[in-house]
Design a protein around this motif. Sequence first.
Motif, PDB file in Angstrom:
ATOM      1  N   PRO A 182     -16.381  23.314 -10.749  1.00 36.50           N
ATOM      2  CA  PRO A 182     -15.943  21.941 -10.515  1.00 36.50           C
ATOM      3  C   PRO A 182     -17.091  20.930 -10.550  1.00 36.50           C
ATOM      4  CG  PRO A 182     -14.879  23.422  -8.974  1.00 36.50           C
ATOM      5  CD  PRO A 182     -15.938  24.220  -9.666  1.00 36.50           C
ATOM      6  N   LEU A 183     -18.287  21.368 -10.180  1.00 32.51           N
ATOM      7  CA  LEU A 183     -19.452  20.482 -10.243  1.00 32.51           C
ATOM      8  C   LEU A 183     -19.797  20.174 -11.692  1.00 32.51           C
ATOM      9  CD1 LEU A 183     -21.746  22.283  -7.633  1.00 32.51           C
ATOM     10  CD2 LEU A 183     -20.126  20.434  -7.186  1.00 32.51           C
ATOM     11  N   VAL A 184     -19.830  21.223 -12.507  1.00 28.58           N
ATOM     12  CA  VAL A 184     -20.174  21.053 -13.912  1.00 28.58           C
ATOM     13  C   VAL A 184     -19.133  20.178 -14.608  1.00 28.58           C
ATOM     14  CG1 VAL A 184     -20.556  22.259 -16.095  1.00 28.58           C
ATOM     15  CG2 VAL A 184     -21.409  23.256 -13.953  1.00 28.58           C
ATOM     16  N   GLU A 185     -17.862  20.372 -14.269  1.00 28.45           N
ATOM     17  CA  GLU A 185     -16.792  19.583 -14.873  1.00 28.45           C
ATOM     18  C   GLU A 185     -16.924  18.099 -14.531  1.00 28.45           C
ATOM     19  OE1 GLU A 185     -13.566  23.275 -14.594  1.00 28.45           O
ATOM     20  OE2 GLU A 185     -13.392  21.515 -13.286  1.00 28.45           O
ATOM     21  N   ALA A 186     -17.468  17.791 -13.359  1.00 24.74           N
ATOM     22  CA  ALA A 186     -17.595  16.388 -12.931  1.00 24.74           C
ATOM     23  C   ALA A 186     -18.774  15.686 -13.585  1.00 24.74           C
ATOM     24  CB  ALA A 186     -17.737  16.325 -11.414  1.00 24.74           C
ATOM     25  N   LEU A 187     -19.750  16.446 -14.066  1.00 24.44           N
ATOM     26  CA  LEU A 187     -20.950  15.850 -14.666  1.00 24.44           C
ATOM     27  C   LEU A 187     -20.785  15.786 -16.182  1.00 24.44           C
ATOM     28  CD1 LEU A 187     -23.582  17.792 -12.537  1.00 24.44           C
ATOM     29  CD2 LEU A 187     -22.875  15.411 -12.240  1.00 24.44           C
ATOM     30  N   PRO A 188     -21.297  14.712 -16.821  1.00 22.62           N
ATOM     31  CA  PRO A 188     -22.076  13.622 -16.231  1.00 22.62           C
ATOM     32  C   PRO A 188     -21.246  12.404 -15.845  1.00 22.62           C
ATOM     33  CG  PRO A 188     -22.168  13.457 -18.594  1.00 22.62           C
ATOM     34  CD  PRO A 188     -21.279  14.633 -18.296  1.00 22.62           C
ATOM     35  N   ASP A 189     -19.902  12.507 -15.828  1.00 22.16           N
ATOM     36  CA  ASP A 189     -19.071  11.340 -15.550  1.00 22.16           C
ATOM     37  C   ASP A 189     -19.298  10.789 -14.149  1.00 22.16           C
ATOM     38  OD1 ASP A 189     -17.468  11.212 -18.060  1.00 22.16           O
ATOM     39  OD2 ASP A 189     -16.839  13.204 -17.415  1.00 22.16           O
ATOM     40  N   ALA A 190     -19.306  11.668 -13.137  1.00 26.11           N
ATOM     41  CA  ALA A 190     -19.483  11.225 -11.757  1.00 26.11           C
ATOM     42  C   ALA A 190     -20.941  10.875 -11.489  1.00 26.11           C
ATOM     43  CB  ALA A 190     -19.031  12.321 -10.802  1.00 26.11           C
ATOM     44  N   GLY A 191     -21.131   9.931 -10.568  1.00 26.95           N
ATOM     45  CA  GLY A 191     -22.498   9.629 -10.141  1.00 26.95           C
ATOM     46  C   GLY A 191     -23.076  10.750  -9.310  1.00 26.95           C
ATOM     47  N   GLY A 202     -18.494   7.648  -7.694  1.00 24.61           N
ATOM     48  CA  GLY A 202     -18.917   6.927  -8.888  1.00 24.61           C
ATOM     49  C   GLY A 202     -17.981   5.784  -9.184  1.00 24.61           C
ATOM     50  N   GLU A 203     -17.918   5.397 -10.460  1.00 26.79           N
ATOM     51  CA  GLU A 203     -16.996   4.353 -10.896  1.00 26.79           C
ATOM     52  C   GLU A 203     -15.607   4.940 -11.117  1.00 26.79           C
ATOM     53  OE1 GLU A 203     -17.802   1.222 -11.068  1.00 26.79           O
ATOM     54  OE2 GLU A 203     -19.895   1.598 -10.519  1.00 26.79           O
ATOM     55  N   ALA A 251     -13.169   4.437 -13.257  1.00 28.43           N
ATOM     56  CA  ALA A 251     -12.787   4.858 -14.612  1.00 28.43           C
ATOM     57  C   ALA A 251     -13.394   6.211 -14.948  1.00 28.43           C
ATOM     58  CB  ALA A 251     -13.224   3.807 -15.625  1.00 28.43           C
ATOM     59  N   ALA A 252     -14.650   6.421 -14.557  1.00 31.49           N
ATOM     60  CA  ALA A 252     -15.302   7.704 -14.812  1.00 31.49           C
ATOM     61  C   ALA A 252     -14.653   8.821 -13.989  1.00 31.49           C
ATOM     62  CB  ALA A 252     -16.787   7.609 -14.498  1.00 31.49           C
ATOM     63  N   LEU A 253     -14.283   8.501 -12.755  1.00 35.81           N
ATOM     64  CA  LEU A 253     -13.655   9.513 -11.910  1.00 35.81           C
ATOM     65  C   LEU A 253     -12.271   9.891 -12.415  1.00 35.81           C
ATOM     66  CD1 LEU A 253     -14.714   8.356  -8.321  1.00 35.81           C
ATOM     67  CD2 LEU A 253     -15.753  10.129  -9.754  1.00 35.81           C
ATOM     68  N   GLN A 254     -11.603   8.965 -13.103  1.00 32.24           N
ATOM     69  CA  GLN A 254     -10.329   9.310 -13.720  1.00 32.24           C
ATOM     70  C   GLN A 254     -10.509  10.408 -14.758  1.00 32.24           C
ATOM     71  OE1 GLN A 254      -7.437   8.511 -12.751  1.00 32.24           O
ATOM     72  NE2 GLN A 254      -7.259   6.374 -12.116  1.00 32.24           N
ATOM     73  N   GLU A 255     -11.643  10.388 -15.476  1.00 30.68           N
ATOM     74  CA  GLU A 255     -11.942  11.454 -16.437  1.00 30.68           C
ATOM     75  C   GLU A 255     -12.135  12.787 -15.727  1.00 30.68           C
ATOM     76  OE1 GLU A 255     -12.055  11.125 -19.782  1.00 30.68           O
ATOM     77  OE2 GLU A 255     -11.430   9.023 -19.557  1.00 30.68           O
ATOM     78  N   VAL A 256     -12.839  12.739 -14.596  1.00 33.76           N
ATOM     79  CA  VAL A 256     -13.042  13.960 -13.818  1.00 33.76           C
ATOM     80  C   VAL A 256     -11.702  14.473 -13.281  1.00 33.76           C
ATOM     81  CG1 VAL A 256     -14.218  14.980 -11.832  1.00 33.76           C
ATOM     82  CG2 VAL A 256     -15.358  13.195 -13.183  1.00 33.76           C
ATOM     83  N   ARG A 257     -10.861  13.548 -12.861  1.00 31.63           N
ATOM     84  CA  ARG A 257      -9.568  13.941 -12.301  1.00 31.63           C
ATOM     85  C   ARG A 257      -8.736  14.729 -13.308  1.00 31.63           C
ATOM     86  NH1 ARG A 257      -5.331   9.921  -9.071  1.00 31.63           N
ATOM     87  NH2 ARG A 257      -4.316  11.602  -7.889  1.00 31.63           N
ATOM     88  N   GLU A 258      -8.810  14.358 -14.557  1.00 31.43           N
ATOM     89  CA  GLU A 258      -8.071  15.102 -15.580  1.00 31.43           C
ATOM     90  C   GLU A 258      -8.533  16.551 -15.637  1.00 31.43           C
ATOM     91  OE1 GLU A 258      -7.987  13.255 -19.396  1.00 31.43           O
ATOM     92  OE2 GLU A 258      -7.241  11.344 -18.629  1.00 31.43           O
TER      93      GLU A 258
END
Length: 290
Positions: free
Chosen positions: A234-243, A258-259, A261-268
């Motif tokens: 889950p950490l790798v999936e969140a990077l580099p989108d999340a701060g 993070g921002e 919009a970027a977290l929406q990408e992680v949420r997917e």
Amino acid sequence: MHGRAEAPAAGTVLNALATGVGSAFAIDATTTAEVDLDGSGTVDGTVADAPDADTALVERCVEFAVEEYGDDAASVPENVGGTVRTESEVPMAAGLKSSSAAANATVLATLDALGVAEDVPRIDACRLGVRAARDAGVTVTGAFDDASASMLGGVTVTDNGEDELLAREAFDRDVLVWTPPERAYSADADVDRCRRVAPMADLVADLALDGAFERAMTVNGFAFCAALGFPSDPLVEALPDAGGVSLSGTGPSFVAVGERAALQEVREQWNTREGTTWLTTTRNDGTRTT
């Protein structure tokens, strides 16, 4: 004598299990406590929607707050007791500091019932809840890092061995939380194994004290996933989108900041996993009477 207060949950920047130094930030998911004091001589607690939940922590919070500040109240029954009821948006045993939020809300609600909530410094109220948590056996470290973030708001860095606040500042971020179906209790964590990552925890503490909270929590996440046996995927999936992203507490939840919009990408990415994901924000106002 009635009091009511709400306290926010928190996410992890640095897990204190390795060295006793910890860091956390308040998030906008709350626990509410209502306290009614009377002359019954005993304190009885209930948790909304969880009739079998252990209420020792909140009962001790009421007892400790009355012992400490009852003499300052205008009028208190001679054989003081009462009831405390908590209701929470925060899942229990999920690494999101539900115990700290419950303790903070209960202490402040009790002070509100006594009529002294505005006279007691928030950091002292926080230490009272931490003492109750230790007495109730629901924490390994004392959780002063988690409790201080929940009580004061923003992000804090603490020495849990001394109950000392090392730093606090405002922290304005969007937050993504993923909570798997399983639960993990901090009192069951393998402390000896966590202490093996102490050099990494020292690095995280240095980053946090320099204000690099997002980098700090990411390093913490990788270190404590390894120490506590959680997957780092889950950490790798969140990077580099999340701060920044980390395992929260002793798990099983993960938090990313993070921002939006970027977290929406992680949420997917995280939505493909079992459990629940939800977006929220940080909180800078901490625990308050309501």
